[in-house]
Every structure is written in structure tokens, then in C-alpha cells.
Design an enzyme around this catalytic site. Structure first.
Site, PDB file in Angstrom:
ATOM      1  N   MET A 234       2.347   2.319  -4.527  1.00 23.01           N
ATOM      2  CA  MET A 234       0.887   1.796  -4.865  1.00 23.01           C
ATOM      3  C   MET A 234       1.114   0.738  -6.283  1.00 23.01           C
ATOM      4  O   MET A 234       0.477  -0.406  -6.226  1.00 23.01           O
ATOM      5  CB  MET A 234       0.143   2.903  -5.170  1.00 23.01           C
ATOM      6  N   VAL A 237       2.435  -2.588  -5.019  1.00 22.15           N
ATOM      7  CA  VAL A 237       1.451  -3.284  -4.172  1.00 22.15           C
ATOM      8  C   VAL A 237       0.207  -3.854  -5.005  1.00 22.15           C
ATOM      9  O   VAL A 237      -0.225  -4.856  -4.899  1.00 22.15           O
ATOM     10  CB  VAL A 237       0.757  -2.450  -3.009  1.00 22.15           C
ATOM     11  N   GLU A 238      -0.148  -2.882  -6.167  1.00 28.01           N
ATOM     12  CA  GLU A 238      -1.119  -3.155  -6.832  1.00 28.01           C
ATOM     13  C   GLU A 238      -1.028  -4.262  -7.929  1.00 28.01           C
ATOM     14  O   GLU A 238      -1.830  -5.440  -8.165  1.00 28.01           O
ATOM     15  CB  GLU A 238      -1.623  -2.191  -7.790  1.00 28.01           C
ATOM     16  N   SER A 239       0.100  -4.478  -8.474  1.00 25.03           N
ATOM     17  CA  SER A 239       0.499  -5.242  -9.488  1.00 25.03           C
ATOM     18  C   SER A 239       1.774  -5.966  -9.632  1.00 25.03           C
ATOM     19  O   SER A 239       2.299  -6.817 -10.372  1.00 25.03           O
ATOM     20  CB  SER A 239       0.146  -4.541 -10.869  1.00 25.03           C
ATOM     21  N   TYR A 328      -3.742  -3.141   2.963  1.00 26.75           N
ATOM     22  CA  TYR A 328      -3.326  -2.267   1.423  1.00 26.75           C
ATOM     23  C   TYR A 328      -2.681  -0.782   1.978  1.00 26.75           C
ATOM     24  O   TYR A 328      -1.276  -0.427   1.662  1.00 26.75           O
ATOM     25  CB  TYR A 328      -4.196  -1.999   0.796  1.00 26.75           C
TER      26      TYR A 328
END
Length: 697
Positions: A234, A237-239, A328
Site C-alpha cells: 500500500m 502504491v500510495e506514494s 488500486y
């Protein structure tokens, strides 16, 4: 033209009126036909409703064979729905549980045992135990300091006596008390993480992903019982692991936390990598717990992180139909799958090393969670109060010699030296008045988890429960042992039952199961300290007593628990005396406790008992002065003001001749004193007497 005009002038209201009229005629015709017979009714209904086609329908409806088939189908569907709705109860009956109460109480007992074993495992590590005791000792010393200050202000001339339950109770059973603390106060996810179990979705938490912030991800994974592989995926994918990135919407840091979300998670600096990752992990843990009952719970938790849990619920607990959210979820799961593949190809020795490291990490996590729980609830560990103040006489030996023709006092060493040299010295005894004040440093932690009754198995009426049952059946395919193991390591007992006198709120507050100590200022050999239980307070209030509860009908057994515990020094709780009452046939459904109970209970616990009437009040008073205790059965509308009788305990007599009592239904009444005549007036007019005088053998 006229027809055209009528059509032109026709309104929707007119059309509705015609429909209503036709419906009324149909109903009338059908009703009349029903009165004439079943077959006619069927035909009439069909014809009235649909013309020729209706005639066919009417013929089918009037056919007895068709009706039998329809009834059979209905009964089959009803039976099938009944079986599905009651599937949890059926499965647990197969597993050998008599009822929901049996399962719930056994499950709580098993969980407490598991927690206690884990606590003891943590305490076996000297460093861990030393740190936890250091925290508790700091609070203990602070309470002792408060006692010293109060004594100096109010009892400066008194000798201090401290009854310290930290020494007498907590230190002797530290593991047990801390286990109860954890079970009562921590949520399911924290408890499962403390025990080192897989998380609610059964995902393997061992992971070998590489990231610049691995240590933070691993710490967060262990702390919040979330797979590290999931958190790192996560974060990727997020940052892309950029701690300084801020989105256009205002989400910040590696886990892209919104300001309001970060605040609710306790994150003060969203750009700090560790704080950000810990906050994100905590949020993921909450989402996993929220959606764990669904077969696609992992996907829903991931989707909820991206789109919000409200969106997941809005679309029927499915991944919301947003392109961004669906992409996502796929990306996150893809990164997790890659890591799982990497782990599966690692060497056997590496796996063993990882397992050893994982076990060490899990134990450290258990320690951190236990330490956090202790720190969080430290204020509820101890309290203090003055429990006794007394004067006494003591004989003191003094040493004397003659000095310049006068008597002078010397110390013992000088006295012995003078005697050794053949000098003249002597001893004298004198009586001194001593004043003592007793403080009790009380342990407020609960001594036991109390089971309950009135539980019911959950009905399978929603998707959450249905998915839990499906998962349970999957374990059942592996055998009874597999499913019983899963009941304590994968599921929580509240997944399957509802209701009960305890449920998730079976916390017993600050009432120690060993009873409170109440001090009385009584004359003679009268009882000075009484072990007090209150039937209207938890954990006793909701416990079952026959077809009732201790709170509603248990004044007799609770009163005897007070007497037995006080006179024998044993801890005999209301639950124990109620159990004896039922086993001995002393409980009367709809009435309460039999009048034979006090005598039989006293004998059972090795005490004496004598029943007397209201005409022997002088004997009752004298017995109290001799250190005996008395049970009284009060008439309705007297001490309680209610329409039913009530048992109370007479504990002693004051210097003014008043009687002190312990009322198991009221602390307020317990704090008062009553005249002998008042106590006499409360008693029932029974031929065998209203008083049971109980004493030691």
C-alpha cells in the site's frame, strides 16, 4: 363524435374510478363464489381477474394436486431457510456444546487461559518483567506517598499500619491479574495480535519485502496485527515510499493520510515516516476488523482505505465501481502476490531463521502491547482508604538507675553495662496508650472474568454472518479439531453468539471478586471488618440464579456469602452460594430462597447456626457482641420499601446500643445504624423465627 367527446373529457381520475369499481366487483364475485365452494371460487377468481386465461389459472388453483405441490415446495423452502438461519446452532451442537451459554462461557475461559499463558511467557523474560514491574511500582509508590501525606495531616500522633494488596494479591498472581486486564479492556484485534495469532483474515504475516522504511513497516505490522507485505504494498502504491509527497486533495506522507484521518489516529506529524506508517497501519487494522466477516474482506479493506468504508457499504460490501479504486485494489494485491512468490522460493534454512525471528518479534509485540495496556489503565490499579482507627494499651519495659540520688531512665545497652560492672540498675514496666490508624492500599483490578447466561446463537440473516458460517464450514471439512482450534485462533466468540448477561461488556468494573472490606466500630468481641458483596453490582447482578438473577432474587445467598467469607476467612462469593442453593434444592422458582437455606449453608461451610424469633432480641444483641453474625428476613415494605421480603446481615452493636448491618442490596443502608426496636420491627412474624445466628465452631 359523442364517443370522441366523452373520451376527450375523460380524466385520469375517471379512469382510476373505473379500475376501483372493477376491482370491487371482482372481489365481490370472488367472495360470493368462495361461499359457494372451493372449485367455484377458483374458477370465479380466475375469470374475474383475467378472462379466459383466468379460467385456466382458476382451474389450476382449484386442483388439489397443484395445491399439494405448492405446499410441499413452500414447506421445503421454509425448512431450508430455517436450517440456514440456525446453522450456527446446528454446527455448535455437532461440536458438542449444549447451548450458546455453554459455548460462550467455555470460549471466554479458553481465551483467558490463552492470554494468561502468553502473559506468563512474556514475564519469563527478565527484562520485560522488570520493565512492567517498574511501571507498576512507580504507581504503587505514588499511592503510598499519598497515604503518608494523609496520615501526617490527619493522624500525626498515630502509628501507621498499611494493608498492602499490591504485596498480598498482585505480586503473587501478577500474570493472572494482567491477563484479566487485557481481556476486559482490549479489543479483539489487539488480543489476537497479543496472542501471536494470524489476523482476522488468516493472512500469513511473515514477509520479506524490501523498502527504505522496512523497520517501520515491520513494527507497525506487529503492533497492529496487519501483514507487513500488505502495508508495504500500500505504501508503494500510495506514494512510492516518498515521505514528503502531498496530494492535491491534501493527503500526506507514505501512507497518504488525510489531515482529519491522521488526527483521529493520533498522528501529530504526518510527514514523519514512522508516525505516518503507524497511523496508516492502525487504520488498515480497523478496516480489516470491520470487513473480516466477508469472504472478500481483504479486498474490501483495501478498497475502504482508498475510497472510504462508507463507499464500500454503499455498494453492498463490494469494491466500489470507481476506476481508481478498482485499479488500486489490483495494484496492491499484485505487489502482495509478488512478495508471496519471493517468500515461497526462499531456502529452507532462511525460512527457519525467519520463523525464529518472527517468534522473537511476536513475543516482543506481545510485550509492547502488554506494557501499553498496563500504562493505559494504570490509574485503575490502586486506591486507598482509612479502614480502621483504634486505641490500645501496651506494656513497655524501661531501664532505670540512680543519678545524684534521683531515678533516671537509661537505654538497654547502658543498663546491661552497669549490671556487668556490678552497679545498681533495674527494670520497670509501665502501661502506655497507643493509637493506630490502618490504611488499606486496595487492588482494584478484577480477580476473575465472570461468565454469563442468556446467550443465543446468531441467526444467519445477513451476509456478514453467512460468510463467517461458510468459513467455519471450510474448517469443519478438516475435522472437529481443526474447527475448534480455529474458534480460538481465527474467530472470536462474539462472532457466533449475541445477548447474555455479560457479552462484550462483562467487565466487572472496580469490584474485586474477593469482596470489599467494610470496617465497623462495634463493642465487645463484635465483628470489626466485614467482607461485603452487593447483589445489585456487577459481576453478580447479571449472573443467573435459577430462573432469575442474583440481582433480582439473590439476597439470601449474597447475605450468606458475606457471613461465610467474614467468619471463615475464605472467599465464598454470591455465585458460589447461589450454586449451592440450587444444588441443594433451596431455590424456589418465582419465590426466591427457601428459609432453610441459611442453616444449611452455614453447616456446609463449617459454621454454627441457631434460628430464633423476634421475642429474643436481647439474645440476638448479646450474640452480636460475642462476635457472631445474624441473618434477618425482613417483611415486605419495611427496609427496602418493596413488596417482597429481603435478607440482611446484622454485623454488630455500637457503643450507643445501635445495630450495624450489611445490606447486600444497598451500600447506603449499609452505612447506617438502626435501633434494636427498628430491627425487630423489620423482621417477619414467623413461627420458627426471623433471625439466624451464625458463628464459628
Amino acid at each position: 363524435m359523442k364517443m370522441a367527446e366523452e373520451d376527450k373529457n375523460s380524466s385520469p381520475l375517471d379512469e382510476g374510478t373505473e379500475i376501483i369499481a372493477h376491482t370491487a366487483q371482482t372481489a365481490y364475485a370472488t367472495t360470493a363464489a368462495v361461499a359457494a365452494g372451493g372449485t367455484a371460487a377458483g374458477m370465479a377468481a380466475g375469470t374475474a381477474l383475467a378472462g379466459p386465461l383466468g379460467t385456466v389459472i382458476g382451474a389450476l388453483v382449484s386442483n388439489k394436486t397443484v395445491w399439494k405441490i405448492l405446499v410441499s415446495i413452500f414447506l421445503f423452502c421454509f425448512l431450508w431457510m430455517f436450517i440456514i438461519a440456525n446453522m450456527i446452532g446446528i454446527i455448535f451442537s455437532y461440536l458438542g456444546f449444549a447451548n450458546a451459554d455453554s459455548y460462550a462461557n467455555e470460549a471466554q475461559s479458553t481465551q483467558l487461559t490463552n492470554i494468561r499463558d502468553r502473559v506468563e511467557e512474556v514475564l519469563q523474560q527478565e527484562d520485560y518483567k522488570k520493565e512492567i514491574l517498574k511501571i507498576i511500582n512507580k504507581k504503587h509508590k505514588a499511592v503510598l506517598k499519598e497515604i503518608d501525606q494523609d496520615k501526617a495531616e490527619k493522624y500525626a500522633g498515630h502509628e501507621l499500619v498499611v494493608v498492602d494488596e499490591y504485596e498480598t494479591k498482585l505480586k503473587r498472581n501478577l500474570g493472572y491479574y494482567l491477563a484479566v486486564l487485557m481481556m476486559e479492556n482490549e479489543d479483539n484485534s489487539t488480543v489476537f495480535s497479543f496472542l501471536g495469532y494470524a489476523n482476522s483474515l488468516g493472512i500469513d504475516m511473515s514477509t520479506n519485502l524490501s523498502s527504505p522504511y522496512d523497520s517501520f513497516f515491520y513494527e507497525a505490522a506487529q503492533t497492529y496485527n496487519v501483514p507487513a507485505a500488505l502495508l508495504i504494498a500500500m505504501g508503494k502504491v500510495e506514494s512510492d515510499f516518498n515521505p514528503n509527497v502531498v496530494s492535491g486533495a491534501g493527503a500526506s506522507g507514505i501512507m497518504q493520510l488525510m489531515p482529519s484521518t491522521a488526527a483521529s489516529l493520533g498522528v501529530s506529524n504526518v510527514l514523519d515516516p514512522r508516525e505516518n506508517i503507524m497511523g496508516g497501519a492502525k487504520y488498515v487494522s480497523q478496516l480489516i476488523e470491520q470487513f473480516k466477516g466477508y469472504s472478500n474482506g481483504l479486498e474490501l479493506a483495501i478498497a475502504g482505505y482508498n475510497a472510504g468504508p462508507g463507499a464500500v457499504m454503499k455498494y453492498g460490501y463490494q469494491i466500489p465501481p470507481y476506476a481508481e479504486t478498482q485499479a488500486y485494489v489490483k495494484k496492491v494485491l499484485g505487489y502482495v502476490e509478488i512478495q508471496q512468490h519471493q517468500t515461497s522460493t526462499s531456502s529452507s534454512s532462511a525460512k527457519d531463521a525467519q520463523k525464529s525471528d518472527a517468534d522473537t518479534e511476536k513475543l516482543q509485540t506481545s510485550y509492547e502491547l502488554l506494557k501499553e495496556s498496563v500504562e493505559k489503565h494504570l490509574d485503575s490499579f490502586f486506591d486507598w482508604s482509612v479502614t480502621d482507627e483504634r486505641k490500645g494499651e501496651a506494656t513497655e519495659t524501661i531501664y532505670c538507675m540512680e543519678v545524684n540520688g534521683k531515678r533516671g531512665e537509661i537505654d538497654r545497652t547502658t543498663y546491661e553495662q552497669i549490671l556487668a560492672q556490678g552497679g545498681n540498675a533495674w527494670q520497670e514496666n509501665r502501661t502506655v496508650v497507643s493509637k493506630k490508624v490502618e490504611y488499606t492500599l486496595a487492588l482494584l483490578l478484577n480477580a476473575q472474568i465472570t461468565g454469563g447466561s442468556g446467550y443465543q446463537y446468531k441467526f444467519v440473516t445477513n451476509k456478514t454472518t453467512f460468510d463467517i458460517v461458510i468459513k467455519l464450514l471450510e474448517y469443519l471439512q478438516k475435522g472437529v479439531d481443526a474447527v475448534k482450534n480455529a474458534l480460538s485462533t481465527i474467530f472470536h466468540w462474539t462472532d457466533f453468539v449475541t445477548g447474555g448477561s455479560s457479552g462484550d461488556s462483562f467487565v466487572a468494573g472496580n469490584i474485586d471478586a474477593s469482596g470489599d472490606i467494610i470496617t465497623y466500630d462495634t463493642v465487645g468481641k463484635g465483628v470489626k471488618k466485614v467482607v461485603y458483596f452487593n447483589q445489585t453490582e456487577e459481576p453478580w447482578k447479571g449472573m443467573s440464579y435459577g430462573s432469575s438473577t442474583i440481582g433480582a432474587s439473590g439476597c439470601g445467598p449474597t447475605s450468606m456469602a458475606i457471613i461465610i467469607s467474614t467468619l471463615t476467612g475464605q472467599t465464598v462469593t454470591p455465585q458460589m452460594t447461589c450454586a449451592y442453593s440450587i444444588a441443594n434444592g433451596e431455590y424456589v422458582p418465582g419465590m426466591g430462597t427457601s428459609h432453610s437455606f441459611p442453616t444449611n449453608a452455614a453447616y456446609h461451610w463449617g459454621l454454627t447456626c441457631e434460628r430464633v424469633g423476634k421475642d429474643r432480641m436481647n439474645y440476638v444483641v448479646q450474640s452480636l457482641k460475642e462476635g457472631k453474625m445474624v441473618v434477618e428476613i425482613c417483611e415486605a415494605y419495611t427496609i427496602t420499601g418493596s413488596g417482597s421480603g429481603h435478607f440482611i446481615v446484622l454485623t454488630g452493636v455500637t457503643r450507643d446500643g445501635y445495630i450495624t448491618i450489611a445490606d447486600c442490596a444497598s451500600r447506603e443502608r449499609t452505612g447506617k445504624v438502626y435501633s434494636v426496636e427498628t430491627i425487630k420491627s423489620y423482621g417477619r412474624d414467623l413461627s420458627e423465627g426471623a433471625f439466624w445466628i451464625v458463628g464459628k465452631k
